[in-house]
Scaffold this motif. Structure first.
Motif, PDB file in Angstrom:
ATOM      1  N   PRO A  24      72.048  14.484  39.993  1.00  0.00           N
ATOM      2  CA  PRO A  24      72.553  13.883  38.756  1.00  0.00           C
ATOM      3  C   PRO A  24      73.504  12.713  39.026  1.00  0.00           C
ATOM      4  N   LEU A  25      73.510  11.768  38.106  1.00  0.00           N
ATOM      5  CA  LEU A  25      74.509  10.702  38.115  1.00  0.00           C
ATOM      6  C   LEU A  25      75.800  11.298  37.590  1.00  0.00           C
ATOM      7  N   ARG A  41      77.142   9.352  25.759  1.00  0.00           N
ATOM      8  CA  ARG A  41      76.199  10.041  24.864  1.00  0.00           C
ATOM      9  C   ARG A  41      75.095   9.079  24.425  1.00  0.00           C
ATOM     10  N   ALA A  42      75.485   7.838  24.132  1.00  0.00           N
ATOM     11  CA  ALA A  42      74.479   6.849  23.744  1.00  0.00           C
ATOM     12  C   ALA A  42      73.537   6.551  24.909  1.00  0.00           C
ATOM     13  N   PHE A  43      74.071   6.494  26.119  1.00  0.00           N
ATOM     14  CA  PHE A  43      73.224   6.274  27.295  1.00  0.00           C
ATOM     15  C   PHE A  43      72.244   7.420  27.470  1.00  0.00           C
ATOM     16  N   HIS A  44      72.705   8.640  27.273  1.00  0.00           N
ATOM     17  CA  HIS A  44      71.831   9.807  27.422  1.00  0.00           C
ATOM     18  C   HIS A  44      70.717   9.790  26.377  1.00  0.00           C
ATOM     19  N   ARG A  45      71.030   9.373  25.166  1.00  0.00           N
ATOM     20  CA  ARG A  45      69.990   9.285  24.130  1.00  0.00           C
ATOM     21  C   ARG A  45      68.960   8.216  24.480  1.00  0.00           C
ATOM     22  N   ALA A  46      69.433   7.110  25.067  1.00  0.00           N
ATOM     23  CA  ALA A  46      68.518   6.020  25.415  1.00  0.00           C
ATOM     24  C   ALA A  46      67.724   6.311  26.680  1.00  0.00           C
ATOM     25  N   HIS A  47      68.281   7.131  27.573  1.00  0.00           N
ATOM     26  CA  HIS A  47      67.632   7.418  28.860  1.00  0.00           C
ATOM     27  C   HIS A  47      67.666   8.933  29.115  1.00  0.00           C
ATOM     28  N   PRO A  48      66.955   9.710  28.318  1.00  0.00           N
ATOM     29  CA  PRO A  48      67.031  11.173  28.454  1.00  0.00           C
ATOM     30  C   PRO A  48      66.499  11.687  29.782  1.00  0.00           C
ATOM     31  N   HIS A  52      81.655   2.389  43.328  1.00  0.00           N
ATOM     32  CA  HIS A  52      81.771   1.945  44.716  1.00  0.00           C
ATOM     33  C   HIS A  52      80.649   0.971  45.022  1.00  0.00           C
ATOM     34  N   ARG A  53      80.987  -0.128  45.671  1.00  0.00           N
ATOM     35  CA  ARG A  53      80.002  -1.200  45.879  1.00  0.00           C
ATOM     36  C   ARG A  53      78.803  -0.761  46.718  1.00  0.00           C
ATOM     37  N   ASP A  54      78.951   0.307  47.536  1.00  0.00           N
ATOM     38  CA  ASP A  54      77.848   0.763  48.378  1.00  0.00           C
ATOM     39  C   ASP A  54      77.093   1.950  47.781  1.00  0.00           C
ATOM     40  N   ASN A  55      77.390   2.281  46.521  1.00  0.00           N
ATOM     41  CA  ASN A  55      76.715   3.426  45.909  1.00  0.00           C
ATOM     42  C   ASN A  55      75.257   3.064  45.605  1.00  0.00           C
ATOM     43  N   PRO A  56      74.278   3.800  46.183  1.00  0.00           N
ATOM     44  CA  PRO A  56      72.865   3.430  46.013  1.00  0.00           C
ATOM     45  C   PRO A  56      72.156   4.156  44.880  1.00  0.00           C
ATOM     46  N   HIS A  57      72.863   4.977  44.085  1.00  0.00           N
ATOM     47  CA  HIS A  57      72.173   5.782  43.078  1.00  0.00           C
ATOM     48  C   HIS A  57      71.453   4.867  42.084  1.00  0.00           C
ATOM     49  N   PRO A  58      70.128   5.010  41.951  1.00  0.00           N
ATOM     50  CA  PRO A  58      69.395   4.091  41.078  1.00  0.00           C
ATOM     51  C   PRO A  58      69.801   4.179  39.616  1.00  0.00           C
ATOM     52  N   ALA A  59      70.256   5.346  39.164  1.00  0.00           N
ATOM     53  CA  ALA A  59      70.654   5.482  37.766  1.00  0.00           C
ATOM     54  C   ALA A  59      71.945   4.722  37.467  1.00  0.00           C
ATOM     55  N   LEU A  60      72.732   4.415  38.502  1.00  0.00           N
ATOM     56  CA  LEU A  60      73.939   3.615  38.288  1.00  0.00           C
ATOM     57  C   LEU A  60      73.563   2.215  37.809  1.00  0.00           C
ATOM     58  N   THR A  61      72.529   1.645  38.397  1.00  0.00           N
ATOM     59  CA  THR A  61      72.035   0.343  37.945  1.00  0.00           C
ATOM     60  C   THR A  61      71.526   0.425  36.512  1.00  0.00           C
ATOM     61  N   LEU A  83      72.582   2.509  34.204  1.00  0.00           N
ATOM     62  CA  LEU A  83      73.751   2.632  33.336  1.00  0.00           C
ATOM     63  C   LEU A  83      74.412   1.276  33.113  1.00  0.00           C
ATOM     64  N   ARG A  84      74.589   0.523  34.171  1.00  0.00           N
ATOM     65  CA  ARG A  84      75.228  -0.788  34.041  1.00  0.00           C
ATOM     66  C   ARG A  84      74.409  -1.713  33.146  1.00  0.00           C
ATOM     67  N   ALA A  85      73.092  -1.695  33.321  1.00  0.00           N
ATOM     68  CA  ALA A  85      72.236  -2.537  32.485  1.00  0.00           C
ATOM     69  C   ALA A  85      72.301  -2.105  31.021  1.00  0.00           C
ATOM     70  N   HIS A  86      72.327  -0.793  30.794  1.00  0.00           N
ATOM     71  CA  HIS A  86      72.421  -0.271  29.428  1.00  0.00           C
ATOM     72  C   HIS A  86      73.716  -0.725  28.767  1.00  0.00           C
ATOM     73  N   LEU A  87      74.834  -0.614  29.473  1.00  0.00           N
ATOM     74  CA  LEU A  87      76.118  -1.008  28.898  1.00  0.00           C
ATOM     75  C   LEU A  87      76.168  -2.506  28.616  1.00  0.00           C
ATOM     76  N   ALA A  88      75.607  -3.294  29.526  1.00  0.00           N
ATOM     77  CA  ALA A  88      75.590  -4.741  29.332  1.00  0.00           C
ATOM     78  C   ALA A  88      74.787  -5.130  28.093  1.00  0.00           C
ATOM     79  N   ALA A  89      73.735  -4.359  27.804  1.00  0.00           N
ATOM     80  CA  ALA A  89      72.850  -4.701  26.691  1.00  0.00           C
ATOM     81  C   ALA A  89      73.308  -4.139  25.354  1.00  0.00           C
ATOM     82  N   THR A  90      74.152  -3.110  25.363  1.00  0.00           N
ATOM     83  CA  THR A  90      74.455  -2.400  24.114  1.00  0.00           C
ATOM     84  C   THR A  90      75.903  -2.467  23.670  1.00  0.00           C
ATOM     85  N   THR A  91      76.839  -2.861  24.531  1.00  0.00           N
ATOM     86  CA  THR A  91      78.241  -2.920  24.120  1.00  0.00           C
ATOM     87  C   THR A  91      78.573  -4.319  23.623  1.00  0.00           C
TER      88      THR A  91
END
Length: 311
Positions: free
Chosen positions: A88-89, A105-112, A275-284, A286-294
């Motif tokens: 899990p992320l 919660r909004a991220f979870h609804r958009a990416h269940p 962390h700049r070296d975090n490779p978790h794909p869901a982190l990317t 999440l960042r894209a979701h926040l950039a597009a929706t906030t």
């Protein structure tokens, strides 16, 4: 017991020949023979009998084979449990009823399909340490408070400016206002027992007081949001600040009012840290979701402390 020797034993058992097992493992036949011999010494039994047709399992080898396969399956599950994208992320939202929790919660609804673990870490120092150790993947914070710059390996992006509202009881002098200016709040007692010295929100409210001459009191024990709402509802002399996106429920007979603050509107800056070296794909994701929706930040007519990072 070395897992390479177990893997080699299973490869020989499946191939029936040392040479074919060596090719499959991309090692020499001599290396395969040495690994099998070492495993036989450790177990104190012979696992294979060499015949003109190849390598045949002995009775002990046949007994050991299903357990060897299970050891390799356990290894695979152990590796998968920490492999980025297979776990899990893990995201810190500070509190369950705040704006950051709503964003997740909004991220979870958009990416269940994204598996999430949500945690609550109080102090920014604890959150940064958890990011650096890999305990969490991201944290929502206001950065960076004076004298507390982020470490160079921690990245951040400002994702949301949350307007502050004034919360009053029905008997407060400003309870009937449709909105209030910051200047109108001078002389009124704003009670916020949840402010803890050294936190980023304490630094925020210190600057708000200094900038506009407000009176914010953090006295008394903090019994939580329910006690705060009860007190504000029953005390005409007290009001409190609340984020516009903070989700709280109170009894209807409390008669509480949420009043927008203007001219300028103080906004609380929420940033996402990782962390700049975090490779978790869901982190990317999440960042894209926040950039597009906030809605962004630094809107005209808003105020934040000078130490808040602009991006």
């Amino acid at each position: 017991m070395d897992l390479d020797t177990i893997r080699t034993f299973v490869a020989v058992a499946d191939a029936g020949r040392f040479q074919e097992a060596a090719a499959g493992l991309a090692v020499t036949q001599q290396a395969v023979s040495k690994r099998v011999a070492a495993l036989e010494r450790d177990l104190g039994v012979r696992l294979f009998t060499r015949t003109p047709r190849g390598a045949e399992l002995t009775i002990d080898g046949q007994a050991f084979l299903p357990h060897a396969r299970e050891l390799l399956r356990v290894e695979e599950r152990a590796v998968a449990s920490v492999r980025p994208g297979r776990r899990p992320l893990r995201v810190d939202v500070i509190a369950s009823r705040g704006a950051a929790s709503g964003l997740m919660r909004a991220f979870h609804r958009a990416h269940p399909a994204v598996d999430l673990d949500v945690v609550w870490l109080f102090d920014i120092g604890t959150a940064v340490a958890a990011l650096r150790s890999g305990e969490i993947d991201a944290s929502f914070r206001a950065v960076a408070a004076p004298g507390r710059p982020l470490p160079e390996d921690i990245e951040s992006v400002r994702v949301l400016d949350e307007p502050l509202q004034l919360l009053t009881g029905p008997g407060h002098a400003l309870a009937g206002a449709r909105s209030v200016t910051v200047a109108q709040l001078a002389g009124h007692r704003i009670w916020m027992p949840g402010i803890v010295p050294g936190t980023e929100w304490a630094a925020y409210y210190d600057d708000l007081v200094a900038e506009f001459g407000l009176t914010i009191e953090a006295t008394g024990p903090n019994f939580g949001s329910d006690a705060l709402l009860d007190t504000v509802a029953d005390t005409p002399a007290l009001a409190t600040f609340m984020g516009e996106l903070t989700r709280l429920v109170w009894p209807a007979d409390h008669g509480l009012r949420r009043i927008p603050v203007t001219d300028p509107t103080p906004v609380y800056p929420h940033s996402l840290l990782w962390h700049r070296d975090n490779p978790h794909p869901a982190l990317t994701t999440l960042r894209a979701h926040l950039a597009a929706t906030t809605p962004g930040h630094d809107a005209p007519g808003t105020w934040v402390p000078g130490w808040v990072r602009p991006d």
